[in-house]
Write a protein that holds these residues in place. Structure first.
Motif, PDB file in Angstrom:
ATOM      1  N   GLN B  92       0.784  -1.236   0.000  1.00 55.05           N
ATOM      2  CA  GLN B  92       0.000   0.000   0.000  1.00 55.05           C
ATOM      3  C   GLN B  92       0.812   1.279   0.000  1.00 55.05           C
ATOM      4  N   ILE B  93       2.097   1.169   0.249  1.00 53.92           N
ATOM      5  CA  ILE B  93       2.888   2.398   0.384  1.00 53.92           C
ATOM      6  C   ILE B  93       3.808   2.578  -0.824  1.00 53.92           C
ATOM      7  N   ASN B  94       3.677   3.697  -1.490  1.00 53.72           N
ATOM      8  CA  ASN B  94       4.550   4.003  -2.632  1.00 53.72           C
ATOM      9  C   ASN B  94       5.280   5.319  -2.450  1.00 53.72           C
ATOM     10  N   THR B  95       5.329   5.805  -1.219  1.00 56.14           N
ATOM     11  CA  THR B  95       6.097   7.021  -0.988  1.00 56.14           C
ATOM     12  C   THR B  95       7.539   6.674  -0.623  1.00 56.14           C
TER      13      THR B  95
END
Lengths: 355, 285
Positions: B92-95
């Motif tokens: 869920q995390i693409n930062t």
């Protein structure tokens, strides 16, 4: 009337970003993730108005959506070759059409399959050409293959052997067994070019709206119903003012006016999409009876909410189930539906099919 | 229970008793966070599995009500929650650029160790952190997209099969969670990260080295220089979201490889490995 969840209030403008508390941002993100709208929300807000901890989740969704749009355009690039070999244009539907025509509806959206529409007589040829380019049928059960090809408006999904992209090849927008199954050639003839390639087309705008509405209001699984409603909202708000009237008239012509009545009704109630009195009056000619409408309000105002525990009441589960049953009812007459469902149930019970 | 783990806040719920014990022993050093903004709502629930005509209790992992995996046998709950929490971040995390790799730090520089399962990565990591290296993560290297440094996400280290006893004997003071035997990955047991690593979980570290470790029976420890291009390709292969990040992912990856020394490392004895890593750490001191 049930109280709308936070995400609906944000989407329809009742609440704005600066007035949200951090805890509300958290809830908003959870509801957005459950309804595949986190990327869309990210595009709607000014990043400076989003607290940094919430921004991380919205940006993650946006990056993912951007990547999907890119991938989709790459797949469409490959489809140009298929269309050229076929000697006929391929018509993109739904998400693929929004992306190809760079509609605002594509911004931040998540995409799954690529839906294509071709005239029924060329289905076999189109399938062969797609296969030559790497898309092969992914259903290996003989009954499923038979069922799709005999009764449905599409053939079983085709999956690309290397890239994994999935194409749903349609010859209509509703199953042949549905009473409302329209004359697909009207849609195909009115399709318009997109970009510089005459071989890749999309439905003309009023048809695009009609199809999107039909898809939503005939669909049995409304887990992402709010996302589809947001698509419709975006299509209408970003077109010229008279589009709504064109949509209604076209829906009557195609015999799909009931779906458009529902679409405009729930767009207006849920997302406060502006629909002129004149258009509402015309679409109301397709309304169900008073009792039927109360029933539909009861069902859709629940089932169109995100599939998140914070967005339902004790009736939500029942509403989803009844709409699931309704969609089968609308798509097939009982004398086909009953044997089909019994057969599926039997195979599942015997463990021959896993879902 | 609401925990601050690295830069994320997890709310962890469960009615499974053995899980409560596992969490309290493995996560004893973590800060409790307030509930003002929770990144991930995870829940380990009990389901009854009715297949094969028996009722059997199973554990299912839920991320805010959504079950990404099939339920597992009840006794695998402690392993399941760890996998589930990794899934939350990696899916869920693409930062961050997220690489499937362990990452440890000494004297201000981090070593990133990507390696397929079975290459001894976790065993090596568990030993290094017992020998004074700081654990940033055993599974997920989070690379900051702006600075290219490694952001800590320290979690219990997952040991498998023979490694469990090996580390238990070598470091009798290490705290272990409950054993989950016969999982898809064999026996799995988690070991608590050092207190100091948890206390420094908000401090990121520039990446000094990329090392691909490989345990091979009977070989002498050997650190081989490898090309930068090869390293980039292999890191990309081991990354969860390199392709999602597109150009950004490529730029970050090439930046970190430009700055790092890149090696392939073969070893058979942990003592040799620890010595080799000590030399590495000194080279940048």
């Amino acid at each position: 009337m049930i109280e709308f969840p936070l995400i609906v209030k944000v989407l329809n403008g009742e609440m704005s970003a600066p007035e949200l508390t951090l805890k509300q941002w958290e809830l908003l993100i959870r509801q957005a993730q459950a309804s595949m709208l986190a990327g869309v929300l990210c595009y709607r807000f000014d990043p400076d108005s989003i607290p940094i901890r919430a921004l991380r989740h919205l940006q993650s969704a946006r990056v993912h959506s951007d990547k999907q749009v890119n991938d989709l355009l790459w797949e469409i690039h490959h489809l140009k070759k298929v269309a050229a070999e076929l000697g006929l244009p391929l018509i993109l539907l739904k998400g693929a059409a929004y992306a190809a025509s760079a509609c605002p509806a594509a911004r931040g959206r998540f995409f799954s399959d690529i839906d294509l529409l071709v005239p029924r007589p060329v289905i076999a040829d189109a399938e062969k050409k797609l296969m030559a380019h790497g898309w092969v049928s992914s259903l290996h059960n003989t009954y499923d293959q038979y069922y799709y090809r005999k009764w449905m408006h599409e053939i079983p999904p085709l999956r690309h052997v290397f890239r994994g992209s999935v194409i749903d090849l349609h010859h209509n927008i509703l199953p042949l067994t549905s009473k409302a199954c329209p004359n697909a050639s009207l849609l195909i003839e009115a399709a318009v070019n997109v970009g510089d390639n005459p071989q890749i087309r999309v439905l003309q705008m009023p048809d695009m709206v009609v199809h999107s509405a039909v898809h939503l209001f005939y669909d049995g699984e409304l887990d992402h119903g709010l996302r589809d409603l947001v698509d419709l909202d975006s299509l209408l708000r970003n077109s010229s003012e008279d589009i709504a009237m064109l949509v209604v008239e076209r829906a009557f012509e195609l015999g799909l006016q009931r779906s458009i009545f529902y679409a405009f009704r729930y767009l207006n109630i849920i997302l406060q999409t502006p629909i002129s009195a004149e258009v509402q009056q015309r679409s109301q000619q397709a309304a169900p009876g008073r009792f039927g409408l109360q029933m539909m309000d009861f069902l859709f105002l629940r089932a169109l909410m995100p599939a998140h525990p914070s967005c339902g009441d004790q009736w939500t589960g029942l509403a989803r189930w009844l709409l699931y049953v309704r969609s089968h009812w609308l798509k097939m007459p009982w004398y086909l539906l009953f044997p089909h469902l019994s057969r599926k149930a039997w195979f599942r019970l015997m463990g021959k099919e896993k879902h | 229970m609401i925990l601050q783990i690295g830069c994320f806040v997890f709310s962890i719920k469960s009615r499974i008793k053995c899980l409560a014990e596992a969490i309290s022993s493995l996560y004893g050093d973590y800060e409790l966070a307030d509930d003002s903004f929770i990144d991930f709502h995870v829940d380990l629930n009990v389901v009854n599995d009715v297949s094969r005509l028996f009722f059997r209790k199973k554990a299912v992992f839920l991320s805010d009500g959504f079950a990404p995996f099939d339920p597992l046998p009840y006794q695998h709950a402690p392993a399941l929650i760890e996998w589930g929490m990794n899934w939350c971040v990696s899916s869920q995390i693409n930062t961050f650029l997220i690489i499937h790799a362990a990452v440890v730090e000494k004297h201000g520089y981090a070593v990133v160790m990507p390696a397929p399962p079975g290459s001894g990565k976790s065993t090596l990591t568990a030993s290094l952190v017992q020998e004074g290296w700081r654990l940033l993560s055993d599974e997920l290297t989070l690379v900051d997209l702006q600075t290219g440094s490694a952001t800590p996400f320290p979690r219990p280290i997952s040991l498998k099969n023979e490694s469990i006893d090996l580390i238990r004997c070598r470091y009798p003071k290490a705290v272990f969670g409950p054993l989950s035997s016969d999982t898809v990955k064999g026996s799995v047991c988690h070991v608590q990260p050092p207190t100091a690593s948890v206390e420094m979980q908000h401090q990121s570290s520039p990446i000094g080295w990329v090392v691909f470790p490989k345990y091979q029976q009977g070989v002498e420890a050997e650190l081989l220089n490898i090309g930068k291009a090869e390293t980039v390709m292999e890191l990309a292969d081991n990354s969860f979201n390199y392709s999602i990040l597109a150009t950004t992912g490529f730029n970050v990856l090439t930046d970190i490889v430009d700055q790092a020394d890149c090696y392939r490392f073969r070893y058979s004895r942990l003592d040799d490995a620890i010595a080799a890593f000590e030399n590495l750490a000194h080279s940048k001191k």
